[in-house]
Structures are given as C-alpha cells and as structure tokens.
Motif scaffolding. Structure first.
Motif, PDB file in Angstrom:
ATOM      1  N   ALA A  98       0.831  -1.201   0.000  1.00 64.32           N
ATOM      2  CA  ALA A  98       0.000   0.000   0.000  1.00 64.32           C
ATOM      3  C   ALA A  98       0.866   1.252   0.000  1.00 64.32           C
ATOM      4  CB  ALA A  98      -0.917  -0.012   1.222  1.00 64.32           C
ATOM      5  N   ILE A  99       1.955   1.238   0.735  1.00 58.27           N
ATOM      6  CA  ILE A  99       2.870   2.383   0.778  1.00 58.27           C
ATOM      7  C   ILE A  99       3.533   2.585  -0.581  1.00 58.27           C
ATOM      8  CG2 ILE A  99       5.029   3.237   1.780  1.00 58.27           C
ATOM      9  CD1 ILE A  99       4.157   1.793   4.394  1.00 58.27           C
ATOM     10  N   PRO A 108       0.953  11.894  -1.287  1.00 54.85           N
ATOM     11  CA  PRO A 108       1.776  12.136  -0.103  1.00 54.85           C
ATOM     12  C   PRO A 108       1.484  11.141   1.016  1.00 54.85           C
ATOM     13  CG  PRO A 108       0.032  13.775  -0.264  1.00 54.85           C
ATOM     14  CD  PRO A 108       0.000  12.993  -1.543  1.00 54.85           C
ATOM     15  N   SER A 109       0.274  10.613   1.015  1.00 54.70           N
ATOM     16  CA  SER A 109      -0.103   9.667   2.053  1.00 54.70           C
ATOM     17  C   SER A 109      -1.331   8.891   1.594  1.00 54.70           C
ATOM     18  CB  SER A 109      -0.399  10.402   3.369  1.00 54.70           C
ATOM     19  OG  SER A 109      -0.639   9.483   4.417  1.00 54.70           O
ATOM     20  N   LEU A 110      -1.768   7.946   2.412  1.00 53.81           N
ATOM     21  CA  LEU A 110      -3.005   7.214   2.189  1.00 53.81           C
ATOM     22  C   LEU A 110      -4.040   7.686   3.199  1.00 53.81           C
ATOM     23  CD1 LEU A 110      -1.535   3.604   1.892  1.00 53.81           C
ATOM     24  CD2 LEU A 110      -2.551   4.906   0.001  1.00 53.81           C
ATOM     25  N   ARG A 128       1.010   0.263  12.221  1.00 56.46           N
ATOM     26  CA  ARG A 128       1.238   1.654  12.626  1.00 56.46           C
ATOM     27  C   ARG A 128       2.721   2.002  12.563  1.00 56.46           C
ATOM     28  NH1 ARG A 128      -1.925   5.114  11.979  1.00 56.46           N
ATOM     29  NH2 ARG A 128      -0.146   5.901  10.800  1.00 56.46           N
ATOM     30  N   SER A 129       3.554   1.073  13.007  1.00 58.47           N
ATOM     31  CA  SER A 129       4.993   1.304  12.986  1.00 58.47           C
ATOM     32  C   SER A 129       5.504   1.462  11.558  1.00 58.47           C
ATOM     33  CB  SER A 129       5.714   0.152  13.692  1.00 58.47           C
ATOM     34  OG  SER A 129       7.120   0.295  13.608  1.00 58.47           O
ATOM     35  N   GLU A 133       7.038   4.974   9.989  1.00 61.01           N
ATOM     36  CA  GLU A 133       8.394   5.000   9.450  1.00 61.01           C
ATOM     37  C   GLU A 133       8.408   5.537   8.028  1.00 61.01           C
ATOM     38  OE1 GLU A 133      10.653   1.460   9.653  1.00 61.01           O
ATOM     39  OE2 GLU A 133      10.330   1.156  11.801  1.00 61.01           O
ATOM     40  N   ALA A 134       7.299   5.294   7.309  1.00 58.54           N
ATOM     41  CA  ALA A 134       7.195   5.787   5.933  1.00 58.54           C
ATOM     42  C   ALA A 134       6.720   7.238   5.877  1.00 58.54           C
ATOM     43  CB  ALA A 134       6.235   4.895   5.145  1.00 58.54           C
ATOM     44  N   GLY A 135       6.518   7.849   7.043  1.00 55.28           N
ATOM     45  CA  GLY A 135       6.078   9.235   7.080  1.00 55.28           C
ATOM     46  C   GLY A 135       4.581   9.402   6.956  1.00 55.28           C
ATOM     47  N   MET A 136       3.825   8.299   6.999  1.00 59.68           N
ATOM     48  CA  MET A 136       2.369   8.362   6.847  1.00 59.68           C
ATOM     49  C   MET A 136       1.693   8.324   8.218  1.00 59.68           C
ATOM     50  SD  MET A 136       1.702   6.031   3.442  1.00 59.68           S
ATOM     51  CE  MET A 136       2.548   6.404   1.913  1.00 59.68           C
TER      52      MET A 136
END
Length: 311
Positions: A98-99, A108-110, A128-129, A133-136
């Motif tokens: 998904a990322i 920029p995000s989901l 969540r972790s 970490e991916a900035g989302m």
C-alpha cells in the motif's frame, strides 16, 4: 467509533460505519441500519442521504493479477481518499504494498488501510509502525471482521492504534438476543377493560401510556397526567387509517437516539454487568388491574370452577 488516538481528536462517529448489509434479513434492512453514522451500501447512501463509507472488497483485490495492480487501480479511482484493504494475502506485505502504491501514484499519504482478519491488535501495532516510518503518520487504521462492542472495548483498552471500527454481522444480526419475546394482547374491548389471568402471563388491562424519567419508566393509564419530571414516550402515528405526520428525517432519529443513550447513567450503559432500568406500573393502573382481577376471579368461582392460582 474512534479508539482515542491523539491525532484523531475531534473526530467522533455516533456509531461505527455500517458494513453488514449482506447478512441482514430483508432487502430494506440491508440498505441501512438506523443509528450508524455511515454505510458501506452505495444504494443505501444514495437513497437515504447517508454518508458512504468503506474501502474495498477482497473480491476486488482477487480480480486483479496481483495485489499491487488492485491497489493501483483503486488509488487511480479514489486519489483523494485512498483506503486499501491489506490482508487479502499477507497483512504486513499488504501494508508495504500500500505504501509503494501511494508513492508510485504521487500521493503524499493514504487515507487509510483496513485490517479484516487475524490478531487485529498486534497487526495494528505493526502496521502503525510501518506507516509511521514511511512518514504516513496521518494514515488511519480501520479494523473490521466479526467485531462487537466487547471486542472493540477490549482493543481500545489494550491501546490498539485503531482509528475506525467497521461493524457488520454482530450489529445487523443479533447474536446475543436473536429474537424479541413479545406479544400483542387485548387490553380493552368496547370500552371495557379486559385482562388475561394465565399463570405467569397475567396482563395489565386498559390502554396505556409510558412515561420516562431519570429514575426509570412508568407504565400508566393512557389518560393519566404525566408524573412530575417525566415525559410520554407514546405518540399517535395513525388516525382514521392515515399517518398523522411523515417520518422524521434519519438524522433527527439518530440524534434523538444518541441523546437518549447519553442521558442514561453509566451503571446502565456499561458493557460489563449493566443494571436494568426499572419499569413500574402507576398506582392507578395497579388498582385497576387488581380490581379487575378480583372481579374475574369471583366470576370464575361463581361459575363453579376451582380457585385461581396466586399471581
């Protein structure tokens, strides 16, 4: 329903999104179940003006050659609110896919990801972790899959980083009380009060009104004035075979239900060992019932039958 994460403060649904239409009895019940803040049924949303919520089906993912292709197609259709179902094959790999989908699509995000199976609490922590970490950090985690109020309370109490709960089967089809044991009984005929004396099934005579107050409900005769601090619950809806007024808007019904639940004390609404709300008969109704019982019992004896069993 929100689990209380700080970044979601200010976002509260009256109830979780309705996601159980396919398991309900009846076509109309499948469209929308009153009380929910949204529905995953598109026709229900269109017909009743309810916000459409939801993500994607496992069948949607399976219809594509691979998970990545399914995610890419969905993101192309819903670029501003992409929420992806990540557990069709492998949940953690699904989160990572998904990322990658978001980055390839230039997002920029989901909006969110959805977990629908497995240990939801543990998987939510891991997801969540990975997302953080991916900035989302703003990506919501949606959980579904056989949830009820007890399971949701357990997950929230354990601190599971779940932002939205989708509830279907356990809300649309009652698991703990699959039927309502009720019956219509004759209480008056030709302006004459009547009652049933069967053992364990004695009824209260006369047309009635129900009044609600802070200390419980009172069942009274229909022409009794409201006790102090109580309001009537029964209002006319049909007269001479016609509706008195049209149905209330769904928003008004939902808001009234939420307000009435909020007015109940915690000891009644708590999930574990709740107390029952007391319901009692008014003094006039009790006197009317007892008087009619005595009259019917006397007539029963006069007819040569044996004595009635004690109530």
């Amino acid at each position: 329903m929100r689990a209380g994460r700080r970044r979601c403060a200010g976002h509260r649904l009256l109830l979780p999104p309705d996601a159980g239409g396919r398991r309900r009895d009846g076509r109309r019940a499948g469209l929308y179940l009153a009380g929910f803040a949204g529905t995953s049924n598109v026709e229900g949303a269109r017909r009743y003006g309810i916000p459409a919520t939801g993500t994607m089906a496992h069948s949607y993912v399976e219809a594509f050659p691979g998970e990545g292709e399914a995610f890419a197609a969905f993101a192309a259709d819903f670029p501003d609110r992409t929420t992806l179902l990540v557990d069709t094959y492998d949940t953690i790999a699904g989160v990572e896919a998904a990322i990658r989908t978001a980055r390839r699509a230039g997002l920029p995000s989901l909006a969110g990801i959805r977990l629908d199976s497995g240990d939801l609490g543990d998987l939510a922590v891991k997801a969540r972790s990975i997302l953080d970490e991916a900035g989302m950090t703003g990506t919501l985690i949606v959980a579904s899959g056989g949830l009820d109020e007890h399971r949701i309370a357990d997950l929230a109490a354990a601190g599971a980083p779940i932002d939205v709960y989708g509830v279907g089967t356990k809300m649309g089809v009652s698991a703990d009380a699959p039927y309502l044991d009720s019956a219509y009984k004759l209480v008056a005929y030709a302006d004459r009060p009547v009652m049933k004396l069967s053992t364990g099934k004695i009824t209260a005579p006369c047309a009635k009104q129900v009044y609600r107050g802070a200390d419980g409900d009172v069942v009274a005769l229909r022409d009794e004035p409201a006790p102090d601090g109580m309001e009537p619950l029964l209002v006319p809806v049909m007269e001479a075979g016609r509706r008195v007024a049209g149905p209330d808007p769904l928003d008004a019904v939902r808001e009234r239900c939420a307000a009435e639940i909020a007015a109940l004390p915690d000891r009644i609404t708590r999930l574990r060992a709740p107390e029952s709300r007391p319901v009692r008969l008014s003094a006039r109704l009790r006197r009317t019932r007892d008087r009619l019982y005595a009259e019917l019992a006397a007539g029963h004896r006069a007819a040569g039958a044996g004595p009635l069993k004690e109530r």
